[in-house]
Write a protein that holds these residues in place. Structure first.
Motif, PDB file in Angstrom:
ATOM      1  N   LEU A  15      65.612  29.246   3.210  1.00  0.00           N
ATOM      2  CA  LEU A  15      65.354  30.652   3.489  1.00  0.00           C
ATOM      3  C   LEU A  15      64.068  30.818   4.298  1.00  0.00           C
ATOM      4  O   LEU A  15      64.038  31.564   5.286  1.00  0.00           O
ATOM      5  N   GLU A  16      63.009  30.113   3.925  1.00  0.00           N
ATOM      6  CA  GLU A  16      61.743  30.185   4.655  1.00  0.00           C
ATOM      7  C   GLU A  16      61.906  29.662   6.081  1.00  0.00           C
ATOM      8  O   GLU A  16      61.363  30.242   7.033  1.00  0.00           O
ATOM      9  N   LEU A  17      62.667  28.586   6.233  1.00  0.00           N
ATOM     10  CA  LEU A  17      62.915  28.030   7.556  1.00  0.00           C
ATOM     11  C   LEU A  17      63.645  29.037   8.434  1.00  0.00           C
ATOM     12  O   LEU A  17      63.247  29.266   9.591  1.00  0.00           O
ATOM     13  N   TYR A  18      64.673  29.665   7.902  1.00  0.00           N
ATOM     14  CA  TYR A  18      65.416  30.676   8.664  1.00  0.00           C
ATOM     15  C   TYR A  18      64.560  31.886   8.994  1.00  0.00           C
ATOM     16  O   TYR A  18      64.605  32.392  10.105  1.00  0.00           O
ATOM     17  N   LYS A  19      63.739  32.324   8.041  1.00  0.00           N
ATOM     18  CA  LYS A  19      62.864  33.467   8.298  1.00  0.00           C
ATOM     19  C   LYS A  19      61.856  33.140   9.390  1.00  0.00           C
ATOM     20  O   LYS A  19      61.584  33.965  10.272  1.00  0.00           O
ATOM     21  N   ALA A  20      61.334  31.915   9.352  1.00  0.00           N
ATOM     22  CA  ALA A  20      60.385  31.505  10.387  1.00  0.00           C
ATOM     23  C   ALA A  20      61.061  31.431  11.748  1.00  0.00           C
ATOM     24  O   ALA A  20      60.492  31.872  12.765  1.00  0.00           O
ATOM     25  N   ALA A  21      62.283  30.945  11.793  1.00  0.00           N
ATOM     26  CA  ALA A  21      63.005  30.847  13.053  1.00  0.00           C
ATOM     27  C   ALA A  21      63.285  32.221  13.646  1.00  0.00           C
ATOM     28  O   ALA A  21      63.346  32.381  14.862  1.00  0.00           O
ATOM     29  N   LEU A  22      63.385  33.231  12.786  1.00  0.00           N
ATOM     30  CA  LEU A  22      63.633  34.599  13.244  1.00  0.00           C
ATOM     31  C   LEU A  22      62.375  35.430  13.397  1.00  0.00           C
ATOM     32  O   LEU A  22      62.427  36.620  13.690  1.00  0.00           O
ATOM     33  N   GLY A  23      61.213  34.781  13.183  1.00  0.00           N
ATOM     34  CA  GLY A  23      59.939  35.480  13.322  1.00  0.00           C
ATOM     35  C   GLY A  23      59.682  36.510  12.234  1.00  0.00           C
ATOM     36  O   GLY A  23      58.992  37.496  12.463  1.00  0.00           O
ATOM     37  N   MET A  24      60.200  36.247  11.072  1.00  0.00           N
ATOM     38  CA  MET A  24      60.065  37.211   9.960  1.00  0.00           C
ATOM     39  C   MET A  24      58.886  36.869   9.041  1.00  0.00           C
ATOM     40  O   MET A  24      58.638  37.604   8.091  1.00  0.00           O
ATOM     41  N   VAL A  25      58.162  35.789   9.319  1.00  0.00           N
ATOM     42  CA  VAL A  25      57.004  35.414   8.492  1.00  0.00           C
ATOM     43  C   VAL A  25      55.741  35.448   9.284  1.00  0.00           C
ATOM     44  O   VAL A  25      55.692  35.461  10.454  1.00  0.00           O
ATOM     45  N   GLU A  73      67.558  22.906  -6.942  1.00  0.00           N
ATOM     46  CA  GLU A  73      68.453  23.778  -6.181  1.00  0.00           C
ATOM     47  C   GLU A  73      67.723  25.037  -5.710  1.00  0.00           C
ATOM     48  O   GLU A  73      67.895  25.473  -4.573  1.00  0.00           O
ATOM     49  N   ARG A  74      66.883  25.603  -6.586  1.00  0.00           N
ATOM     50  CA  ARG A  74      66.098  26.787  -6.197  1.00  0.00           C
ATOM     51  C   ARG A  74      65.134  26.444  -5.066  1.00  0.00           C
ATOM     52  O   ARG A  74      65.002  27.196  -4.104  1.00  0.00           O
ATOM     53  N   GLN A  75      64.453  25.309  -5.178  1.00  0.00           N
ATOM     54  CA  GLN A  75      63.496  24.917  -4.145  1.00  0.00           C
ATOM     55  C   GLN A  75      64.189  24.695  -2.812  1.00  0.00           C
ATOM     56  O   GLN A  75      63.679  25.117  -1.767  1.00  0.00           O
ATOM     57  N   GLU A  76      65.361  24.060  -2.836  1.00  0.00           N
ATOM     58  CA  GLU A  76      66.094  23.826  -1.604  1.00  0.00           C
ATOM     59  C   GLU A  76      66.500  25.158  -0.959  1.00  0.00           C
ATOM     60  O   GLU A  76      66.338  25.355   0.243  1.00  0.00           O
ATOM     61  N   GLU A  77      66.976  26.082  -1.781  1.00  0.00           N
ATOM     62  CA  GLU A  77      67.371  27.393  -1.270  1.00  0.00           C
ATOM     63  C   GLU A  77      66.178  28.133  -0.682  1.00  0.00           C
ATOM     64  O   GLU A  77      66.269  28.728   0.395  1.00  0.00           O
ATOM     65  N   GLU A  78      65.038  28.094  -1.368  1.00  0.00           N
ATOM     66  CA  GLU A  78      63.843  28.780  -0.885  1.00  0.00           C
ATOM     67  C   GLU A  78      63.330  28.143   0.401  1.00  0.00           C
ATOM     68  O   GLU A  78      62.887  28.850   1.321  1.00  0.00           O
ATOM     69  N   THR A  79      63.397  26.816   0.510  1.00  0.00           N
ATOM     70  CA  THR A  79      62.955  26.118   1.715  1.00  0.00           C
ATOM     71  C   THR A  79      63.805  26.514   2.912  1.00  0.00           C
ATOM     72  O   THR A  79      63.288  26.815   3.998  1.00  0.00           O
TER      73      THR A  79
END
Length: 86
Positions: A76-86, A68-74
């Motif tokens: 979150l990373e996907l959303y951050k990348a889509a928003l140019g935050m990484v 569950e933690r890994q899914e949440e982190e994945t």
């Protein structure tokens, strides 16, 4: 005779209701005491220099299983990348 049974039933029901309410009231008091204790521990952590927001996040994450933690982190990373935050 029927009135006696009704009276007895109402007395038993009232007694059960009172017992349930008193149990809930005791548990609410215990919950308040525990909540106050938790606030004190967070205040102690803050006084020691720890970031209490980070501690709360860690506690929330520890309640979840690894998948569950890994899914949440994945996500979150996907959303951050889509928003140019990484």
């Amino acid at each position: 005779m029927a009135d006696d049974i009704t009276d007895t039933s109402q007395t038993v029901a009232a007694g059960q209701l009172r017992a349930i309410i008193e149990r809930i009231e005791r548990l609410e008091e215990e919950k308040k005491t525990i909540s106050d204790d938790i606030k004190e521990v967070f205040a102690e952590a803050k006084g020691t220099g720890f970031d209490t927001k980070a501690i709360r996040t860690i506690i929330r994450l520890r309640k979840k299983d690894q998948a569950e933690r890994q899914e949440e982190e994945t996500i979150l990373e996907l959303y951050k990348a889509a928003l140019g935050m990484v």
